[in-house]
Design a protein around this motif. Structure first.
Motif, PDB file in Angstrom:
ATOM      1  N   ASN A  36       0.830  -1.209   0.000  1.00 54.62           N
ATOM      2  CA  ASN A  36       0.000   0.000   0.000  1.00 54.62           C
ATOM      3  C   ASN A  36       0.859   1.251   0.000  1.00 54.62           C
ATOM      4  OD1 ASN A  36      -2.341  -1.514   0.049  1.00 54.62           O
ATOM      5  ND2 ASN A  36      -2.605  -1.364   2.258  1.00 54.62           N
ATOM      6  N   ASP A  37       1.927   1.254   0.788  1.00 54.28           N
ATOM      7  CA  ASP A  37       2.831   2.401   0.834  1.00 54.28           C
ATOM      8  C   ASP A  37       3.491   2.626  -0.520  1.00 54.28           C
ATOM      9  OD1 ASP A  37       2.218   2.738   3.502  1.00 54.28           O
ATOM     10  OD2 ASP A  37       4.111   1.917   4.247  1.00 54.28           O
ATOM     11  N   ARG A  42       3.910   5.910  -5.423  1.00 58.69           N
ATOM     12  CA  ARG A  42       3.861   6.071  -6.883  1.00 58.69           C
ATOM     13  C   ARG A  42       2.835   7.124  -7.281  1.00 58.69           C
ATOM     14  NH1 ARG A  42       2.957   0.650  -9.799  1.00 58.69           N
ATOM     15  NH2 ARG A  42       2.875   2.090 -11.536  1.00 58.69           N
ATOM     16  N   VAL A  43       1.665   7.084  -6.637  1.00 60.01           N
ATOM     17  CA  VAL A  43       0.616   8.061  -6.952  1.00 60.01           C
ATOM     18  C   VAL A  43       1.089   9.464  -6.603  1.00 60.01           C
ATOM     19  CG1 VAL A  43      -1.703   8.840  -6.302  1.00 60.01           C
ATOM     20  CG2 VAL A  43      -1.279   6.414  -6.752  1.00 60.01           C
ATOM     21  N   LEU A  44       1.680   9.630  -5.434  1.00 61.64           N
ATOM     22  CA  LEU A  44       2.165  10.942  -5.027  1.00 61.64           C
ATOM     23  C   LEU A  44       3.284  11.434  -5.934  1.00 61.64           C
ATOM     24  CD1 LEU A  44       2.153  10.656  -1.146  1.00 61.64           C
ATOM     25  CD2 LEU A  44       0.765  12.171  -2.545  1.00 61.64           C
ATOM     26  N   HIS A  45       4.181  10.548  -6.310  1.00 62.10           N
ATOM     27  CA  HIS A  45       5.270  10.937  -7.201  1.00 62.10           C
ATOM     28  C   HIS A  45       4.715  11.434  -8.538  1.00 62.10           C
ATOM     29  CE1 HIS A  45       9.243  11.035  -8.944  1.00 62.10           C
ATOM     30  NE2 HIS A  45       8.801  10.306  -9.967  1.00 62.10           N
ATOM     31  N   LYS A  46       3.716  10.738  -9.048  1.00 58.31           N
ATOM     32  CA  LYS A  46       3.072  11.140 -10.301  1.00 58.31           C
ATOM     33  C   LYS A  46       2.474  12.543 -10.183  1.00 58.31           C
ATOM     34  CE  LYS A  46       0.599   8.115 -13.462  1.00 58.31           C
ATOM     35  NZ  LYS A  46      -0.374   7.046 -13.540  1.00 58.31           N
ATOM     36  N   GLU A  47       1.800  12.793  -9.056  1.00 53.48           N
ATOM     37  CA  GLU A  47       1.188  14.103  -8.830  1.00 53.48           C
ATOM     38  C   GLU A  47       2.238  15.205  -8.717  1.00 53.48           C
ATOM     39  OE1 GLU A  47      -2.067  15.148  -8.771  1.00 53.48           O
ATOM     40  OE2 GLU A  47      -2.442  13.147  -9.577  1.00 53.48           O
ATOM     41  N   VAL A  48       3.335  14.912  -8.048  1.00 57.36           N
ATOM     42  CA  VAL A  48       4.403  15.910  -7.907  1.00 57.36           C
ATOM     43  C   VAL A  48       4.977  16.252  -9.273  1.00 57.36           C
ATOM     44  CG1 VAL A  48       6.766  16.248  -7.045  1.00 57.36           C
ATOM     45  CG2 VAL A  48       4.997  15.365  -5.522  1.00 57.36           C
TER      46      VAL A  48
END
Length: 58
Positions: A36-37, A42-48
């Protein structure tokens, strides 16, 4: 091998099995949390990356 009376040996085996089961469940929970982490990272990195790109385009 430990030489124990049959009743003591049976209780000891049951205790060891319960302990093994508890540790196995804990390891599975840790693995699931790690997955989950990893997904969240990965999702946060994509958003950044997306936000940096938008900011730089202004």
């Amino acid at each position: 091998m430990i030489n124990l009376p049959p009743l003591v040996a049976a209780l000891y085996k049951a205790w060891l099995r319960a302990r093994l089961e508890r540790y196995t469940r804990a390891l599975e929970a840790i693995a699931a949390q790690r997955e989950n982490d990893f997904h969240a990272e990965r999702v946060l990195h994509k958003e950044v990356v997306l936000l940096r790109s938008k900011l730089n385009s202004l």
